[in-house]
Design a protein around this motif. Structure first.
Motif, mmCIF file in Angstrom:
data_model
loop_
_atom_site.group_PDB
_atom_site.id
_atom_site.type_symbol
_atom_site.label_atom_id
_atom_site.label_comp_id
_atom_site.label_asym_id
_atom_site.label_seq_id
_atom_site.Cartn_x
_atom_site.Cartn_y
_atom_site.Cartn_z
ATOM 1 N N ARG A 75 49.893 50.549 28.992
ATOM 2 C CA ARG A 75 49.442 49.610 29.538
ATOM 3 C C ARG A 75 50.505 48.815 30.561
ATOM 4 N NH1 ARG A 75 47.443 44.362 25.650
ATOM 5 N NH2 ARG A 75 46.868 43.075 27.568
ATOM 6 N N ASP A 77 50.944 45.618 33.626
ATOM 7 C CA ASP A 77 50.565 44.310 33.860
ATOM 8 C C ASP A 77 49.486 43.768 34.781
ATOM 9 O OD1 ASP A 77 52.745 43.306 32.187
ATOM 10 O OD2 ASP A 77 54.097 43.099 33.877
ATOM 11 N N ALA A 106 39.275 47.126 31.028
ATOM 12 C CA ALA A 106 40.361 47.248 31.943
ATOM 13 C C ALA A 106 40.207 47.854 33.122
ATOM 14 C CB ALA A 106 41.362 48.167 31.130
ATOM 15 N N GLU A 124 44.697 45.589 31.040
ATOM 16 C CA GLU A 124 43.482 45.142 30.488
ATOM 17 C C GLU A 124 43.160 43.814 31.232
ATOM 18 O OE1 GLU A 124 44.350 44.824 26.337
ATOM 19 O OE2 GLU A 124 44.343 46.992 26.027
ATOM 20 N N THR A 125 41.823 43.389 31.057
ATOM 21 C CA THR A 125 41.261 42.054 31.584
ATOM 22 C C THR A 125 41.403 41.100 30.670
ATOM 23 O OG1 THR A 125 39.195 42.586 30.546
ATOM 24 C CG2 THR A 125 39.404 43.509 32.576
ATOM 25 N N GLY A 126 41.809 41.266 29.318
ATOM 26 C CA GLY A 126 41.850 40.241 28.440
ATOM 27 C C GLY A 126 40.942 40.120 27.583
ATOM 28 N N LEU A 128 39.931 42.349 25.352
ATOM 29 C CA LEU A 128 40.358 43.156 24.165
ATOM 30 C C LEU A 128 41.439 41.886 23.533
ATOM 31 C CD1 LEU A 128 41.089 46.825 24.745
ATOM 32 C CD2 LEU A 128 39.344 45.766 23.750
ATOM 33 N N ASP A 129 41.960 41.475 24.197
ATOM 34 C CA ASP A 129 43.092 40.175 23.597
ATOM 35 C C ASP A 129 42.317 39.204 22.918
ATOM 36 O OD1 ASP A 129 45.411 41.313 24.062
ATOM 37 O OD2 ASP A 129 45.553 40.345 26.183
ATOM 38 N N GLU A 130 41.033 38.809 23.561
ATOM 39 C CA GLU A 130 40.143 37.740 22.800
ATOM 40 C C GLU A 130 39.750 38.456 21.737
ATOM 41 O OE1 GLU A 130 36.962 36.829 25.537
ATOM 42 O OE2 GLU A 130 38.587 36.284 27.129
ATOM 43 N N ARG A 132 41.147 40.825 19.745
ATOM 44 C CA ARG A 132 42.211 40.551 18.830
ATOM 45 C C ARG A 132 42.616 39.288 18.105
ATOM 46 N NH1 ARG A 132 44.692 43.973 23.434
ATOM 47 N NH2 ARG A 132 44.322 45.926 23.019
ATOM 48 N N ASP A 133 42.618 38.373 19.122
ATOM 49 C CA ASP A 133 42.797 36.970 18.641
ATOM 50 C C ASP A 133 41.833 36.388 17.866
ATOM 51 O OD1 ASP A 133 45.163 36.910 20.041
ATOM 52 O OD2 ASP A 133 44.371 35.848 21.730
ATOM 53 N N SER A 134 40.472 36.873 17.737
ATOM 54 C CA SER A 134 39.269 36.398 17.001
ATOM 55 C C SER A 134 39.617 36.809 15.421
ATOM 56 C CB SER A 134 38.126 36.872 17.577
ATOM 57 O OG SER A 134 37.731 38.153 17.187
#
Length: 135
Positions: A75, A77, A106, A124-126, A128-130, A132-134
């Protein structure tokens, strides 16, 4: 004895030719060599660094004979870094399995090393982070 607890995950790659995979990681992908350890069969172990991680490259043995190729995600930035690593891989003659691609997950590309391991370089576009955070 370790001086402090260690909690880290990093991939292991098994190869009949550690030197060739090490050269690919450095030349085509732009990773940094951390160390190498020669043995009876030539170069038997090496470790390469990527910001935030590492990959261990090891000589294939009888107990690791059937491990097959691996997939490694690197990954970065932003899209510009993906494009720069892609150009480096192309210039080094790497086999590009998937060219620069935009997806909901991504901006990325995938290169194959000489053993068939897939190196997925991505920003990544964000999305997957969403996910993960859910949880």
């Amino acid at each position: 004895m370790l001086s402090a607890p260690v909690s880290e995950v990093f991939p292991l790659i098994w190869s009949d030719d550690v030197e060739t995979i090490l050269d690919f990681c450095i030349g085509a992908i732009g990773m940094t060599e951390a160390w190498r350890a020669p043995g009876d069969k030539g170069l038997e172990h090496a470790e390469v660094l990527w910001p935030g991680g590492r990959v261990s490259i090891n000589i294939r043995t009888e107990t690791t004979r059937d491990t097959g190729p691996s997939g490694i995600s690197l990954r970065v930035d932003d899209r510009e870094q993906v494009a720069a690593v892609h150009q480096r891989a192309v210039d080094a003659g790497a086999t590009i399995m998937m060219g620069l691609t935009e997806s909901p997950i991504a901006y990325s590309f995938t290169a194959l090393d000489p053993d068939g391991n897939q190196w997925w370089v991505n920003a990544e576009t964000g999305f997957l982070d969403e996910l993960r955070d859910s949880k």
